[in-house]
Design an enzyme around this catalytic site. Sequence first.
Site, PDB file in Angstrom:
ATOM      1  N   ASP A  28      49.017  53.971  21.314  1.00  0.00           N
ATOM      2  CA  ASP A  28      50.402  54.247  21.717  1.00  0.00           C
ATOM      3  C   ASP A  28      50.852  55.558  21.080  1.00  0.00           C
ATOM      4  OD1 ASP A  28      53.118  54.214  22.239  1.00  0.00           O
ATOM      5  OD2 ASP A  28      53.547  52.655  20.732  1.00  0.00           O
ATOM      6  N   ASP A  36      49.322  54.271  25.936  1.00  0.00           N
ATOM      7  CA  ASP A  36      49.604  55.224  27.014  1.00  0.00           C
ATOM      8  C   ASP A  36      48.472  56.248  27.130  1.00  0.00           C
ATOM      9  OD1 ASP A  36      50.163  57.087  24.872  1.00  0.00           O
ATOM     10  OD2 ASP A  36      52.124  56.107  24.700  1.00  0.00           O
ATOM     11  N   ASP A 210      38.402  45.890  41.760  1.00  0.00           N
ATOM     12  CA  ASP A 210      38.923  44.571  41.408  1.00  0.00           C
ATOM     13  C   ASP A 210      38.651  43.544  42.519  1.00  0.00           C
ATOM     14  OD1 ASP A 210      40.863  43.366  39.312  1.00  0.00           O
ATOM     15  OD2 ASP A 210      41.796  42.777  41.201  1.00  0.00           O
ATOM     16  N   GLU A 269      33.837  44.222  41.135  1.00  0.00           N
ATOM     17  CA  GLU A 269      34.039  42.952  40.428  1.00  0.00           C
ATOM     18  C   GLU A 269      33.956  41.825  41.457  1.00  0.00           C
ATOM     19  OE1 GLU A 269      37.256  40.604  37.637  1.00  0.00           O
ATOM     20  OE2 GLU A 269      37.851  41.537  39.516  1.00  0.00           O
ATOM     21  N   HIS A 342      38.818  42.705  29.712  1.00  0.00           N
ATOM     22  CA  HIS A 342      40.204  42.306  29.428  1.00  0.00           C
ATOM     23  C   HIS A 342      40.532  40.898  29.917  1.00  0.00           C
ATOM     24  CE1 HIS A 342      39.989  43.654  33.515  1.00  0.00           C
ATOM     25  NE2 HIS A 342      41.163  43.117  33.761  1.00  0.00           N
ATOM     26  N   ASP A 343      39.601  40.241  30.592  1.00  0.00           N
ATOM     27  CA  ASP A 343      39.831  38.885  31.094  1.00  0.00           C
ATOM     28  C   ASP A 343      39.075  37.825  30.296  1.00  0.00           C
ATOM     29  OD1 ASP A 343      41.361  39.899  33.207  1.00  0.00           O
ATOM     30  OD2 ASP A 343      39.609  40.081  34.523  1.00  0.00           O
TER      31      ASP A 343
HETATM   32  C1  NOJ Z   1      40.652  40.717  38.112  1.00  0.00           C
HETATM   33  C2  NOJ Z   1      41.249  41.484  36.993  1.00  0.00           C
HETATM   34  O1  NOJ Z   1      40.253  41.856  36.090  1.00  0.00           O
HETATM   35  C3  NOJ Z   1      42.309  40.602  36.376  1.00  0.00           C
HETATM   36  O2  NOJ Z   1      42.797  41.124  35.167  1.00  0.00           O
HETATM   37  C4  NOJ Z   1      43.391  40.413  37.382  1.00  0.00           C
HETATM   38  O3  NOJ Z   1      44.343  39.502  36.882  1.00  0.00           O
HETATM   39  C5  NOJ Z   1      42.851  39.902  38.707  1.00  0.00           C
HETATM   40  N1  NOJ Z   1      41.639  40.526  39.123  1.00  0.00           N
HETATM   41  C6  NOJ Z   1      43.858  40.122  39.794  1.00  0.00           C
HETATM   42  O4  NOJ Z   1      43.959  41.495  40.043  1.00  0.00           O
END
Ligand code: NOJ
Length: 578
Positions: A28, A36, A210, A269, A342-343
């Site tokens: 940041d 950012d 995505d 993905e 990040h998931d």
């Molecule tokens: C996969 C992304 O990695 C995730 O963070 C997101 O919530 C979903 N697709 C929906 O875009």
Amino acid sequence: MTGSVSSEDGAWWRSAVVYQVYPRSFADSDGDGIGDLDGITGRLDHLAELGVDVLWLSPVYPSPQADNGYDISDYQDIDPLFGDLAAFDRLLAAVHGRGMRLVMDLVVNHTSDRHPWFQESRDPASPKRSWYWWRPPRGGAGAGGGAPNNWGSFFSGPAWTYDEAGGAYYLHLFSSRQPDLNWEEPAMRHAVYAMMRWWLERGVDGFRMDVVNLISKDPALPDGPLRGDGPQGDGSPSYVCGPRVHDHLQEMHREVFAHHPGRLLTVGEMPGVTVEQARLFTDPARAEVDMVFQFEHVSLDHGPGGKFDPRPLRLTDLKASLARWQEGLAATGWNSLYWSNHDQPRIVSRFGDDGPLHRVRSATMLATVLHLHRGTPFVYQGEELGMANAPFASIGDFRDIESLNHHAQALAAGEDPERVLRGLRAMGRDNARTPMQWDASPGAGFTTGIPWIPVNPDHTTVNAAAARSDPHSVYHHYRRLIALRHSEPAVVHGDFTLLLPQDERVYAFTRSHRGTTLLVLGNFTGGSVRLDLPPQWWQAGRILGNVPGTDPAEPGSATVLAPWEARVLRRTEGATAR
Ligand code: NOJ
């Protein structure tokens, strides 16, 4: 230079390592508590010194941030939270100036409900009506008529929301603020391609796409089989690798990627993708994408109740799964390799041991095993420091829409609140999203303000400054792994052979290429493990490890792997190598 081991087919990304930045949590620069673009630019030396070739930037486009930017309201600008296009251009130039490339996140299965396309489409007479999946209520007029089918959304609840404005429901596989685009509509597809060309002409080097295997839906939108004991059905047979997904990706390739031969990296993905489908997606002759993110190995610890009902990983399952992908894409196609993003929860907490005794050892072992597979490795910010899951005390500590929706739904269904929290703590996406830990200061060097999600209290010891000054740190181990990929053709190109498939403690495999063979050993336990190495390995040199000073093996005797030890041995004696 990007990826220094040359690639026989000129695909530079085969020897490259990608680093994912989640902008909100990386650095940041203006003290508002949210990362950012200028913050990222200011920290690029960290990436360059790590040795990575590519930066993948999670979404920075204008967005209401319902799903932290995966809900885009304008594809051709930057959200003021993160900066502006000038800041983006500065970042891109700085990335290129260090010999790295930059890959954008492309989120085109859905937009934000604030996107002008969707706003226009709410009018049944609008030419954009067909750009989304609008359907009348199943049982006649009004919301009371019920959703058009029984599909559930990935973020709990139904996949349909009723809009009074046009008297119809719209489809959203994710939250109600993320309406799905209708890829049957050519005008929509060509608007997306034009937008993609615009970014590539601006200088970006590819896309992480995505949930791109969900873009093609069976237009009949039939009910799915009921899932669990809830009211919702599983729509995935109608949209996971749906009927026209390959047509769409081939068209995208022709319209967009083909204009930049040899320059780009594209990774789709793909939840639910099979090896057989992945081979089609990544076969260079079919001209679709370079590689896919598959989910099999990060679903092995999901329990009968799904992701938030985790169960312990069985190492034999992990080995069998990854080995099947290695073999399935050996002759045609290419793998991506990842533990984290990040998931996903932090890998050292998930498959390793994040306690003080074993954190460094288990994080470096996991890294070694992953990076020595065949494919393109992806490092998620903080993974290279061995960052761990966060100690979330109560539901008030979570920020992620998926976790909050799941919590509300589970409690409404009468589940035990403590059990629900345990699931969220173990598997929640916020674990990956706590701020990057740069140093031991109160804001972890991430911010001078109040971070949007608290920093993990372990940042006083787990941080980049400390890691850089310790040659045995996770960070320096990642540097060595990345350097090894760049210098050792067997890491990039070698054939993969799984060893010890039935062993629940040790992950072992070889990689062989033109007379060089590497043996990779990883102890997935907190105890020592005795191994009988075949004689050809007794004299082999150790080229990498995480236990200083271990010998490969005493000639004629067994070797012992220390707790969480990883070892890579190398021999160059030609055909008998295995
Ligand atoms: C996969 C992304 O990695 C995730 O963070 C997101 O919530 C979903 N697709 C929906 O875009």
